[in-house]
Design an enzyme around this catalytic site. Structure first.
Site, PDB file in Angstrom:
ATOM      1  CG  HIS A   1     -33.758  12.771 -12.134  1.00  0.00           C
ATOM      2  ND1 HIS A   1     -32.491  12.692 -11.619  1.00  0.00           N
ATOM      3  CD2 HIS A   1     -34.001  11.565 -12.722  1.00  0.00           C
ATOM      4  CE1 HIS A   1     -31.984  11.487 -11.890  1.00  0.00           C
ATOM      5  NE2 HIS A   1     -32.880  10.786 -12.561  1.00  0.00           N
TER       6      HIS A   1
ATOM      7  CG  ASP B   1     -31.497   3.944 -13.029  1.00  0.00           C
ATOM      8  OD1 ASP B   1     -31.601   4.794 -13.928  1.00  0.00           O
ATOM      9  OD2 ASP B   1     -31.622   4.222 -11.818  1.00  0.00           O
ATOM     10  CG  HIS B   2     -35.822   4.583 -13.279  1.00  0.00           C
ATOM     11  ND1 HIS B   2     -36.502   4.699 -12.081  1.00  0.00           N
ATOM     12  CD2 HIS B   2     -34.571   5.043 -13.045  1.00  0.00           C
ATOM     13  CE1 HIS B   2     -35.698   5.228 -11.176  1.00  0.00           C
ATOM     14  NE2 HIS B   2     -34.517   5.454 -11.741  1.00  0.00           N
TER      15      HIS B   2
ATOM     16  CG  HIS C   1     -36.838   9.103 -14.951  1.00  0.00           C
ATOM     17  ND1 HIS C   1     -37.215   8.366 -13.847  1.00  0.00           N
ATOM     18  CD2 HIS C   1     -35.474   9.141 -14.928  1.00  0.00           C
ATOM     19  CE1 HIS C   1     -36.135   8.000 -13.173  1.00  0.00           C
ATOM     20  NE2 HIS C   1     -35.070   8.447 -13.808  1.00  0.00           N
TER      21      HIS C   1
ATOM     22  CG  HIS D   1     -32.167   5.116  -6.939  1.00  0.00           C
ATOM     23  ND1 HIS D   1     -31.278   4.269  -7.548  1.00  0.00           N
ATOM     24  CD2 HIS D   1     -32.749   5.825  -7.946  1.00  0.00           C
ATOM     25  CE1 HIS D   1     -31.299   4.467  -8.869  1.00  0.00           C
ATOM     26  NE2 HIS D   1     -32.194   5.414  -9.127  1.00  0.00           N
TER      27      HIS D   1
ATOM     28  CG  ASP E   1     -34.411   8.326 -10.058  1.00  0.00           C
ATOM     29  OD1 ASP E   1     -34.884   7.508  -9.250  1.00  0.00           O
ATOM     30  OD2 ASP E   1     -33.529   8.023 -10.891  1.00  0.00           O
TER      31      ASP E   1
ATOM     32  CG  HIS F   1     -32.258   8.458 -16.219  1.00  0.00           C
ATOM     33  ND1 HIS F   1     -32.198   9.245 -15.087  1.00  0.00           N
ATOM     34  CD2 HIS F   1     -31.812   9.230 -17.246  1.00  0.00           C
ATOM     35  CE1 HIS F   1     -31.737  10.446 -15.420  1.00  0.00           C
ATOM     36  NE2 HIS F   1     -31.512  10.462 -16.721  1.00  0.00           N
TER      37      HIS F   1
HETATM   38 FE    FE Z   1     -32.647   6.141 -11.145  1.00  0.00          FE
HETATM   39 ZN    ZN Z   2     -33.007   8.625 -13.043  1.00  0.00          ZN
END
Ligand code: FE
Ligand code: ZN
Length: 255
Positions: A114, A60-61, A56, A171, A133, A58
């Site tokens: 998400h 942090d990915h 996805h 995570h 996530d 985001h």
């Molecule tokens: Fe994440």
């Molecule tokens: Zn995420």
């Protein structure tokens, strides 16, 4: 030859994971939270990066995609519905599409909730699932772009995979997730056993991921919204599993 995996930590609490096909030498990074730890993992394993499989959009990915692609000229595979928000995408994919890492074959499962276009990758022959996530160990992602019902249906899709599936999530949240799960299912013996296991792993600086889907089915309250005792615990006996899920998720947000 079975796929090999290599798990490592990125950023604050993200996981990075490499999937390697020994037959062809192909290696995929599942998401790319940041470039440096992925580079370190490639160095450690001696594997050559050929693909990045994105779950996805985001940051942090996806934060490491640009630098990794510049260095390795790897292919970036990403969910069609979010491709415009992900850097340097080469291949856009969706539900049911086949994904190959060398000779290792996987399939795309759309798991929105998400984010609206979140996807997961399932490698049936390898008994591996990379769920980003959507599903966490004893938890699930926050419902940010979708509805609770959408997220519940995504979790049902993942729950339908075989018990022996090793689940890799985005995570390291397991300990906090267990603390919450116990507030809903204080008498779940499988969950209590898992807590002991997780405490030991973390004390030894080990990851609590991957977990087995069969264990998650018994221990993860977010996969158990259709269990009557869970509905009762949140005062929603007789309500739909999606409503029960929504209430459990809302309580976790406030926990
Ligand atoms: Fe994440
Ligand atoms: Zn995420």
């Amino acid at each position: 030859m079975p796929a090999q995996t290599h798990l490592f930590r990125c950023l604050q609490d993200n996981f990075g994971v490499l999937v390697h096909d020994p037959a062809t030498g192909a290696t995929a990074s599942i998401d790319a939270p940041e470039a440096e730890p992925v580079e370190a993992a490639l160095k450690e394993t001696g594997w050559r990066l050929t693909d990045i499989l994105v779950t996805h959009h985001h940051g942090d990915h996806t934060g490491g995609i640009k630098a990794l692609k510049e260095h390795h000229h790897c292919r970036v595979i990403a969910p069609r519905a979010e491709a415009a928000r992900i850097p340097a995408v080469d291949v856009e994919i969706g539900e049911g599409d086949e994904v190959k890492v060398g000779s290792i074959k996987g399939r795309v499962l759309e798991t929105p909730g998400h984010t609206a276009g979140h996807i997961s990758y399932w490698f049936a022959d390898e008994q591996l699932a990379f769920v980003g996530d959507t599903l966490f160990s004893i938890g699930c992602g926050r419902v940010i772009e979708g509805t609770p019902e959408m997220m519940w249906n995504s979790l049902l899709k993942l729950r339908a995979l075989p018990d022996a599936t090793k689940v890799y999530c985005g995570h390291e949240y397991t300990a906090a997730n267990i603390r919450f799960a116990k507030t809903i299912e204080p008498n779940n013996k499988d969950l209590a056993a898992r807590e002991q296991e997780v405490t030991k792993l973390l004390a030894n600086h080990k990851s609590t991921v991957p977990s087995l889907l069969g264990a998650e089915k018994k221990e993860n309250v977010f996969l158990r919204a259709d269990v009557p005792a869970v509905a009762a615990a949140v005062g929603l006996s007789g309500h739909s599993p999606a409503e029960v899920f929504a209430e459990v998720r809302a309580r976790k947000n406030k926990f």
